[in-house]
Each structure stands twice: as structure tokens, then as C-alpha cells.
Design a protein around this motif. Sequence first.
Motif: not given
Length: 228
Positions: A73-78
Motif C-alpha cells: 500500500s505504501t509503494s502504490f500510494a507513493g
Amino acid sequence: MFKRSTSSIMSNDDEKNPKAIEPHKAGSETLHQSSFNGIAFGYCVSASLLSIINKWAVMKFPYPGPLTSLQYSTSFAGVLVGDHLKLLDHDSLHRLTMWRFLLAAVIFYFFIFIFTDSELLLHANVDIFNVLRSAVPIFVGVGETLFLHQLWPSMKIWLSLATIFVGSLVYVVTGHQFSVMAYSWGAAYLVSMPIDFVYIKHVVMNIGLKTWGLVVYNNLEALSSCFL
């Protein structure tokens, strides 16, 4: 009227004297090699730091499934934030592309990552993890040749990979903190990760995604599978 541009004169001079362009080619090759070495060094540093961070995270939060979901989720949001700020550009989401990428993202990337990568870090030290990971390229080289129809690596590459692999075996045999559980997950890691890398490369070569588009599709579909 009869003036000639400087670039035209230099071009004619280069045609008359081919050796004049050799320094330019040499400089270009040197720049390319330096850029490649810089990328390789940066990858080594970032991969090593990532292993340490993942080990610390899995020690503080020993739940591989939810921890992996947070990473995805962090990678996608970034990437979404970077695209919104015009710092990068990723491929748009298309249903057909998502379906073609589904197998790679859900099976090979999601389950393999949780049940080998995270579990190995949970039961083994970072140094053991890095040593086992260093043996993965030798199996990836074989897989790329057999399944992606690429040329066999040169003898120098094989010797380098064999040296890494033998060093890994010696380390495993002489390890002072031997754990059956750790090396069981290590064996699973050595089997699953080459399959993952070869299949992901096959998908990337045939699906035509950009780098950031690959990040979006991979993390979004893997994250979605967490809630299945």
C-alpha cells in the motif's frame, strides 16, 4: 553565402579522419560504464538496507501478511502521489492489462514473498538471508536460458556465480546459529525466487509496461489479493 557552419566543417573533418571520432566514442562508452556501475552500486546499497529494515520490521511486527500489505500500500500510494505532483509518470490502469498481470502479481509475487522472503527474515539473520539471496542469480541464469531463450551467460559470469554459490554453501555448513526452520525457508526461497524473477521478466517483456506502471499494477493487484 559561401560560409559553412562549424558543425559541417567538423563533420567533414571527422569523415576524412575517422580516428578523430574515436575519443568521442571512448568517452561515451566510459560514461555508459560509469552509469552502469553507479546503478549497480546503488542497487547493492538499497537492497542491503532494505534487508536490514525488513528484518527490524518483522522483529517488531511478526506478522508477514499484514506487514507485506503495508509495504504494498505504501509503494502504490507513493507512485500515485508522485504522479499527482508530476514527478513521475505511470501507465493508466486497464482491465485487460490487469488480467494479464494477475498471475504474476497474486501467485508469484504475493504468496512467494510472504511465505519465503518474510518467513526467512523472521527465522534467520540478515547475513544468512543475504548469502542465500546471492545464490539466486545462478538459478535465474539457467531459467532465462531455458524458458526465455536467452544466450547462456559467459564463462566469466558462470565462474563468478559459482564462487558466490560455493561461498553460500560454506557459510551454511559452518554457520554457528544453525536452525532447521531457517534453512528450510532458505531452501524454499532458493526454489521460489528464481521462478518469480524469470516469470516476472517474461511478463514485463510481453506486457509493455513502463517502470512505474509495473510498480502500480504489481502493488495494486498484490494488495487486492490480501483481502481475498
